[in-house]
Design an enzyme around this catalytic site. Structure first.
Site, mmCIF file in Angstrom:
data_model
loop_
_atom_site.group_PDB
_atom_site.id
_atom_site.type_symbol
_atom_site.label_atom_id
_atom_site.label_comp_id
_atom_site.label_asym_id
_atom_site.label_seq_id
_atom_site.Cartn_x
_atom_site.Cartn_y
_atom_site.Cartn_z
ATOM 1 N N LYS A 13 29.704 1.925 20.033
ATOM 2 C CA LYS A 13 29.668 2.285 18.614
ATOM 3 C C LYS A 13 28.247 2.620 18.165
ATOM 4 C CE LYS A 13 31.360 -1.698 17.284
ATOM 5 N NZ LYS A 13 31.452 -2.395 18.583
ATOM 6 N N ARG A 170 32.643 -13.159 21.692
ATOM 7 C CA ARG A 170 32.709 -11.948 20.843
ATOM 8 C C ARG A 170 33.988 -11.167 21.109
ATOM 9 N NH1 ARG A 170 27.488 -9.372 22.702
ATOM 10 N NH2 ARG A 170 28.015 -7.607 21.361
HETATM 11 P P1 AP5 Z 1 26.482 -0.012 22.316
HETATM 12 O O1 AP5 Z 1 26.417 1.365 21.747
HETATM 13 O O2 AP5 Z 1 25.355 -0.955 22.024
HETATM 14 O O3 AP5 Z 1 27.899 -0.694 21.950
HETATM 15 P P2 AP5 Z 1 28.423 -1.303 20.589
HETATM 16 O O4 AP5 Z 1 29.860 -0.967 20.502
HETATM 17 O O5 AP5 Z 1 27.556 -0.902 19.440
HETATM 18 O O6 AP5 Z 1 28.255 -2.838 20.952
HETATM 19 P P3 AP5 Z 1 27.690 -4.048 20.100
HETATM 20 O O7 AP5 Z 1 27.578 -5.172 21.087
HETATM 21 O O8 AP5 Z 1 26.448 -3.719 19.346
HETATM 22 O O9 AP5 Z 1 28.851 -4.272 19.118
HETATM 23 P P4 AP5 Z 1 29.192 -5.515 18.368
HETATM 24 O O10 AP5 Z 1 30.252 -4.983 17.482
HETATM 25 O O11 AP5 Z 1 29.557 -6.716 19.169
HETATM 26 O O12 AP5 Z 1 27.785 -5.954 17.718
HETATM 27 P P5 AP5 Z 1 27.183 -5.867 16.256
HETATM 28 O O13 AP5 Z 1 25.755 -5.550 16.390
HETATM 29 O O14 AP5 Z 1 28.014 -5.018 15.355
HETATM 30 O O15 AP5 Z 1 26.681 0.140 23.895
HETATM 31 C C1 AP5 Z 1 26.732 -1.015 24.721
HETATM 32 C C2 AP5 Z 1 26.035 -0.698 26.046
HETATM 33 O O16 AP5 Z 1 26.779 0.321 26.728
HETATM 34 C C3 AP5 Z 1 24.605 -0.151 25.892
HETATM 35 O O17 AP5 Z 1 23.827 -0.619 26.961
HETATM 36 C C4 AP5 Z 1 24.791 1.383 25.998
HETATM 37 O O18 AP5 Z 1 23.642 2.026 26.510
HETATM 38 C C5 AP5 Z 1 25.959 1.471 26.975
HETATM 39 N N1 AP5 Z 1 26.816 2.646 26.743
HETATM 40 C C6 AP5 Z 1 27.206 3.170 25.552
HETATM 41 N N2 AP5 Z 1 28.002 4.231 25.746
HETATM 42 C C7 AP5 Z 1 28.155 4.360 27.103
HETATM 43 C C8 AP5 Z 1 28.864 5.270 27.951
HETATM 44 N N3 AP5 Z 1 29.620 6.262 27.446
HETATM 45 N N4 AP5 Z 1 28.784 5.094 29.289
HETATM 46 C C9 AP5 Z 1 28.045 4.104 29.845
HETATM 47 N N5 AP5 Z 1 27.320 3.218 29.097
HETATM 48 C C10 AP5 Z 1 27.385 3.346 27.739
HETATM 49 O O19 AP5 Z 1 27.373 -7.364 15.755
HETATM 50 C C11 AP5 Z 1 26.641 -8.431 16.304
HETATM 51 C C12 AP5 Z 1 26.972 -9.717 15.580
HETATM 52 O O20 AP5 Z 1 26.614 -9.603 14.185
HETATM 53 C C13 AP5 Z 1 28.447 -10.133 15.551
HETATM 54 O O21 AP5 Z 1 28.834 -10.807 16.722
HETATM 55 C C14 AP5 Z 1 28.493 -11.006 14.302
HETATM 56 O O22 AP5 Z 1 27.955 -12.274 14.545
HETATM 57 C C15 AP5 Z 1 27.560 -10.265 13.348
HETATM 58 N N6 AP5 Z 1 28.270 -9.263 12.542
HETATM 59 C C16 AP5 Z 1 28.017 -7.914 12.525
HETATM 60 N N7 AP5 Z 1 28.857 -7.291 11.694
HETATM 61 C C17 AP5 Z 1 29.655 -8.264 11.168
HETATM 62 C C18 AP5 Z 1 30.749 -8.232 10.264
HETATM 63 N N8 AP5 Z 1 31.187 -7.095 9.713
HETATM 64 N N9 AP5 Z 1 31.352 -9.413 9.949
HETATM 65 C C19 AP5 Z 1 30.919 -10.578 10.471
HETATM 66 N N10 AP5 Z 1 29.906 -10.675 11.351
HETATM 67 C C20 AP5 Z 1 29.272 -9.518 11.700
#
Ligand code: AP5
Length: 212
Positions: A13, A170
Site C-alpha cells: 500500500k 498485525r
Molecule cells: P509496503 O508498501 O511497505 O506495504 P504496506 O502495505 O504499506 O505495509 P505496512 O506494513 O506499512 O502496512 P500496515 O498496514 O501494517 O502498516 P501501517 O503503517 O499502516 O511494502 C512492504 C514491503 O514489500 C516493502 O519492503 C516493499 O519494498 C515491498 N514491496 C512492495 N511492493 C512489492 C512488490 N510488488 N514486489 C515485491 N516487493 C514489494 O500501520 C502500522 C501500525 O500503525 C498499525 O499496526 C497500527 O498500530 C497503527 N495504525 C495505522 N493506521 C491505523 C488505523 N487506521 N487504526 C488503528 N491503528 C492504526
C-alpha cells in the site's frame, strides 16, 4: 479523486501510494506514517500509540479518527486524497463517512490489494524504511545506495513491528477487524481487487487500470 488503499500489512500500500500520489497530484494520508512521526517526535499522541504499534495492535479508533479529520481539513486535500491504512475497522469507516458527508464529498474508489500471506511475511522480513519520509524499500525495490533513502539521504531502519511475532499479530488484526471493510465498500460498488504480486511497476499499472 478520493481513494482508499485496503490490504494486509506488506501488501504494498505504502509503495504504491507514494507512486500514485506523485502521478495523480493528490496527497497520501498514511495513518501509519503520521503515527510513526508522532512516536519519533515523542508527542502525547506518539506516547499513547507507541506500545500498541510496537505490539502490532491497532491504535484506538477515536485517536485515529481525530488524526484523519484534521488531515482532511488541509487545503492539500481539496482536489482529492489517498487514504493509506485508514479506515481499518467498521467504526472508522462509519466515522469517515460522516467526515466526508460534512465536507460534501465521497470515496470514488477502494483499491483492495490482494497478496498471499507467505509473500507478505517474506516482504516484511526484508523491509527497510526511511524514518523521515516513510518510503519503504525491499528486495525488489532496493535503494540506489545500500541502506540510504533515495529521496532524502536518511539511513534506512527496520520497523519494530516487522519482527515475526508482531507481524503475526498485525495479520491477525487485519483478518479479524480490517478484512470486513471490503464487504462494507463492495456494497457501494466502488471496490476493485488488484493482484499485488508482481513487480512494483506491474502492480502500479494494474492499479491505474482499476481506477479507470
Ligand atoms: P509496503 O508498501 O511497505 O506495504 P504496506 O502495505 O504499506 O505495509 P505496512 O506494513 O506499512 O502496512 P500496515 O498496514 O501494517 O502498516 P501501517 O503503517 O499502516 O511494502 C512492504 C514491503 O514489500 C516493502 O519492503 C516493499 O519494498 C515491498 N514491496 C512492495 N511492493 C512489492 C512488490 N510488488 N514486489 C515485491 N516487493 C514489494 O500501520 C502500522 C501500525 O500503525 C498499525 O499496526 C497500527 O498500530 C497503527 N495504525 C495505522 N493506521 C491505523 C488505523 N487506521 N487504526 C488503528 N491503528 C492504526
Amino acid at each position: 479523486m478520493n481513494l482508499i488503499f485496503l490490504g494486509p500489512p506488506g501488501a504494498g500500500k505504502g509503495t504504491q501510494a507514494k507512486r500514485l500520489t506523485a502521478r495523480l497530484g493528490i496527497p497520501q494520508l498514511s495513518t501509519g506514517d503520521i503515527l510513526r512521526k508522532a512516536v519519533a517526535d515523542g508527542t502525547p499522541l506518539g506516547q499513547k500509540a507507541k506500545a500498541l504499534m510496537d505490539a502490532g495492535k491497532l491504535v484506538p479508533d477515536e485517536i485515529v479518527n481525530g488524526i484523519v479529520d484534521e488531515a482532511l481539513a488541509s487545503s492539500a486535500c481539496a482536489k482529492g486524497f489517498l487514504l493509506d491504512g485508514f479506515p481499518r475497522t467498521i467504526p472508522q469507516a462509519v466515522a469517515l463517512d460522516e467526515m466526508l458527508q460534512r465536507r460534501g464529498c465521497k470515496i470514488d474508489r477502494v483499491i483492495n490489494m490482494v497478496v498471499p500471506t507467505e509473500v507478505l511475511v517474506e516482504r516484511l522480513s526484508g523491509r527497510r524504511t526511511c524514518p523521515k519520509c516513510g518510503t519503504p524499500y525491499g528486495k525488489d525495490s532496493p535503494p540506489k545506495k545500500p541502506g540510504i533513502c533515495d529521496k532524502d539521504g536518511e539511513k534506512l531502519v527496520a520497523r519494530p513491528d516487522d519482527e515475526p511475532d508482531r507481524v503475526r499479530q498485525r495479520l491477525l488484526e487485519y483478518a479479524t477487524k480490517t478484512a470486513l471493510l471490503t464487504g462494507y465498500y463492495k456494497a457501494r460498488g466502488v471496490v476493485r481487487d488488484v493482484d499485488g504480486v508482481g513487480t512494483v511497476d506491474e502492480v502500479e499499472e494494474r492499479i491505474i487500470r482499476a481506477l479507470k
